[in-house]
Write an enzyme that holds these catalytic residues in place. Structure first.
Site, PDB file in Angstrom:
ATOM      1  N   PRO A  98      -4.325   1.510   1.046  1.00 58.05           N
ATOM      2  CA  PRO A  98      -5.005   0.565   0.141  1.00 58.05           C
ATOM      3  C   PRO A  98      -5.012  -0.871   0.655  1.00 58.05           C
ATOM      4  CG  PRO A  98      -3.581   2.054  -1.092  1.00 58.05           C
ATOM      5  CD  PRO A  98      -3.253   2.256   0.360  1.00 58.05           C
ATOM      6  N   ASP A  99      -3.979  -1.257   1.415  1.00 60.71           N
ATOM      7  CA  ASP A  99      -3.920  -2.623   1.960  1.00 60.71           C
ATOM      8  C   ASP A  99      -4.991  -2.864   3.009  1.00 60.71           C
ATOM      9  OD1 ASP A  99      -1.759  -3.241   0.413  1.00 60.71           O
ATOM     10  OD2 ASP A  99      -0.272  -2.982   1.981  1.00 60.71           O
ATOM     11  N   TYR A 100      -5.305  -1.851   3.793  1.00 59.76           N
ATOM     12  CA  TYR A 100      -6.201  -2.028   4.933  1.00 59.76           C
ATOM     13  C   TYR A 100      -7.677  -1.928   4.561  1.00 59.76           C
ATOM     14  CZ  TYR A 100      -1.888  -1.053   7.494  1.00 59.76           C
ATOM     15  OH  TYR A 100      -0.605  -1.078   7.959  1.00 59.76           O
ATOM     16  N   GLY A 129       0.805  -1.209   0.000  1.00 60.79           N
ATOM     17  CA  GLY A 129       0.000   0.000   0.000  1.00 60.79           C
ATOM     18  C   GLY A 129       0.842   1.265   0.000  1.00 60.79           C
ATOM     19  N   ASN A 155      -0.370   2.176   5.032  1.00 58.35           N
ATOM     20  CA  ASN A 155      -0.592   1.411   3.794  1.00 58.35           C
ATOM     21  C   ASN A 155      -2.094   1.357   3.499  1.00 58.35           C
ATOM     22  OD1 ASN A 155       2.180   0.716   3.415  1.00 58.35           O
ATOM     23  ND2 ASN A 155       1.971  -0.788   5.043  1.00 58.35           N
TER      24      ASN A 155
END
Length: 276
Positions: A171-173, A143, A169
């Protein structure tokens, strides 16, 4: 009874975007088997915070937070024996998920054309960083890489300063696990009606761009390049973190205090006025 009880998930992902998605499935009752490469286990296991008094591979609160309620299996996918076990898991599962780089997925023989032979009804979801086509198909990243290349970093910060990014991060979460889960749930609904499996490709770059739609449309429709606006947003006023008047105690100034205020409607604005 939880809504996803009875759904079986083979989780061949690692780090954030994949495991967070399957963690949602586990939270809603699905049976999730997390597969880690025996030669390179999930590096998230080495990241703090660590449980006090614990060492080795199961001490990371970061890792355990994203993998609670799952079964876990280490497997060497570079051997025929390991791939044989992987095949049995895929044959057992309703859902297969991986965010491993395409070249590795292909080397292990876990492409959709292969696993759909093992299990024709499988719903196979892939989360390549920048898709399975084009010159960037094998680019690695997290992310923290997606936020600058998609534009989040440019829009984060104050207009008179350099971009600072979103600090996590993001976008990762949130974005990639959420989009992937919705796609899998839709595929499960489709399979319930038709009996057919699905091949899902949720390229993380494309998925991450979606919440930037207002900024993209502002440029394509209005020719406006949005800039950093600090804590301000167009949908609320006021919307900021305001510094409070310092308190004093016997001539000694106490720590600075701040208050976050956001009014999204006329009703909220009137309530704020009355409170003040």
């Amino acid at each position: 009874m939880k809504p996803l009880e009875g759904v079986k998930v083979a989780d061949f992902s690692w780090f954030g975007a994949g495991p967070i998605c399957t963690e949602h499935f586990a939270s809603f009752g699905a049976t999730v088997i997390r597969i880690e490469s025996e030669t390179r286990i999930d590096s998230l296991r080495s990241i703090a915070p660590m449980a006090r008094g614990k060492t080795k591979y199961n001490a990371s609160g970061y890792f355990n937070n994203f993998n609670a309620g799952k079964y876990d299996l280490t497997l060497c996918l570079n051997t025929n024996e390991g791939l044989g076990v992987a095949r049995k898991i895929v044959e057992w599962a309703d859902v297969f998920l991986t965010n491993i780089t395409p070249r590795v997925t292909e080397r292990w023989g876990l492409t959709y054309d292969k696993i759909s032979e093992w299990n024709p009804k499988i719903i196979a979801a892939y989360q390549p960083m920048q898709g399975y086509d084009g010159p960037h198909r094998d680019f690695l990243g997290f992310g923290a890489v997606l936020t600058p290349i998609t534009g989040y970093s440019y829009l984060s910060g104050f207009p008179n300063r350099l971009p600072v990014g979103v600090g996590t991060n993001y976008p990762d979460y949130v974005i990639n696990p959420g989009h992937t889960m919705v796609a899998i749930l839709a595929a499960l609904h489709y399979r319930r009606r038709t009996g057919k499996g699905q091949h899902i490709e949720c390229a993380q770059l494309e998925s991450s761009v979606c919440p930037l739609a207002p900024a993209i449309f502002d440029y394509t429709a209005n020719g406006v390049v949005q800039n950093r606006a600090g804590n301000h947003i167009a949908e609320a006023a006021p919307h900021n973190a305001f510094k409070c008047t310092p308190l004093s105690d016997g001539g000694r100034t106490l720590d600075e205090r701040w208050i976050a205020i956001a009014a999204f409607s006329e009703t909220e604005w009137q309530s704020l006025v009355e409170t003040m």
